[in-house]
Design a protein around this motif. Structure first.
Motif, short mmCIF file in Angstrom:
data_model
loop_
_atom_site.label_atom_id
_atom_site.label_comp_id
_atom_site.label_asym_id
_atom_site.label_seq_id
_atom_site.Cartn_x
_atom_site.Cartn_y
_atom_site.Cartn_z
N ALA A 58 0.82 -1.06 -0.09
CA ALA A 58 0.22 -0.13 -0.02
C ALA A 58 0.82 1.43 0.07
N PHE A 59 2.05 1.19 0.83
CA PHE A 59 2.84 2.44 0.88
C PHE A 59 3.71 2.67 -0.75
N GLU A 60 4.09 1.42 -1.33
CA GLU A 60 4.72 1.49 -2.31
C GLU A 60 3.71 2.15 -3.64
N GLY A 61 2.35 1.66 -3.56
CA GLY A 61 1.47 2.45 -4.49
C GLY A 61 1.36 3.79 -4.36
N ALA A 62 1.33 4.17 -3.34
CA ALA A 62 1.13 5.64 -2.79
C ALA A 62 2.54 6.25 -3.21
N LEU A 63 3.80 5.64 -3.00
CA LEU A 63 4.94 6.27 -3.22
C LEU A 63 5.06 6.46 -4.81
N VAL A 64 4.87 5.54 -5.59
CA VAL A 64 4.72 5.51 -7.09
C VAL A 64 3.91 6.62 -7.35
N ARG A 65 2.61 6.74 -6.86
CA ARG A 65 1.87 7.96 -7.20
C ARG A 65 2.43 9.42 -6.90
N ALA A 66 3.21 9.43 -5.64
CA ALA A 66 3.79 10.54 -5.15
C ALA A 66 4.99 10.85 -6.22
N ARG A 67 5.56 9.66 -6.74
CA ARG A 67 6.70 9.99 -7.57
C ARG A 67 6.33 10.64 -8.97
N CYS A 68 5.17 10.14 -9.51
CA CYS A 68 4.68 10.46 -10.68
C CYS A 68 4.02 12.11 -10.37
N ALA A 69 3.63 12.34 -9.48
CA ALA A 69 3.20 13.85 -9.07
C ALA A 69 4.26 14.81 -8.91
N GLY A 70 5.53 14.15 -9.02
CA GLY A 70 6.86 14.99 -8.59
C GLY A 70 6.93 15.53 -7.14
N ASP A 71 6.25 14.72 -6.20
CA ASP A 71 6.35 15.02 -4.94
C ASP A 71 7.54 14.34 -4.14
N ILE A 72 7.91 13.38 -4.64
CA ILE A 72 9.18 12.97 -4.51
C ILE A 72 10.09 12.79 -5.43
N PRO A 73 11.50 12.53 -5.34
CA PRO A 73 12.59 12.55 -6.59
C PRO A 73 12.10 11.44 -7.46
#
Length: 191
Positions: A132-147
């Motif tokens: 679940a965290f990994e899915g959210a992190l992938v979306r955060a990466r796509c949104a430019g919220d994480i590197p």
């Protein structure tokens, strides 16, 4: 003619959850369970089997009652969902005095080293949370919220580790400020 149950099994199981959560598996006696669940020995064995079986059911029930919201929050969200999970976790950990921590984290420490069934149950929970965290992190990466070069699998494992660390700290009586600091630093590491 079979007798009808004079208790609600789900309510009795919820009482067992709270006993194991407060006292731990080893310190919860059969007498504690019978009194706390409000049932007789025969009804206990007929409905739940034995102490270990009701403990395993309690782990599932705890996950359903106290943890399943994490998956709902992380579904279709990114960094904001992760932040919400940590914020709500800290609040939930401060809900009881004395601090209870998390039945799953407590059981991982107390029972998993010598109880394969508990270890497997906790492992399934950890892997589901990691996914679940990994899915959210992938979306955060796509949104430019994480590197863009973020290793989402490693970061998901990092978040699971920190989430469980918060739960253990709370069980040990850590103050709100310590829990909030730990959560803040974990979230800042994502950026």
């Amino acid at each position: 003619m079979p007798r009808t149950k004079e208790f609600e099994p789900r309510e009795a199981l919820d009482a067992a959850v709270h006993l194991f959560w407060r006292k731990g598996y080893g310190a919860t006696s059969m007498r504690d369970l019978l009194v706390g669940m409000g049932i007789g020995r025969g009804s206990f064995y007929d409905t739940f089997g034995d102490k270990h079986t009701v403990f395993l059911a309690s782990l599932d029930r705890f996950q359903e009652l106290r943890i399943s919201w994490v998956y709902e929050v992380l579904e279709d969200t990114g960094l904001d969902g992760i932040e919400e999970v940590f914020r709500r976790t800290v609040e939930g950990l401060l809900e009881f005095e004395p601090r209870r921590g998390c039945l799953l984290a407590n059981s991982a420490v107390e029972c998993a080293p010598h109880d394969q069934e508990v270890a497997e149950k906790i492992s399934r929970y950890v892997l589901r949370t990691e996914a679940a965290f990994e899915g959210a992190l992938v979306r955060a990466r796509c949104a430019g919220d994480i590197p863009a070069n973020s290793d989402t699998k490693a970061l998901a494992r990092f978040l699971v580790s920190n989430l469980h660390g918060l739960r253990v700290l709370a069980r040990a009586g850590a103050e709100r400020a310590a829990l909030e600091d730990a959560a803040r630093v974990a979230l800042n590491a994502l950026r």
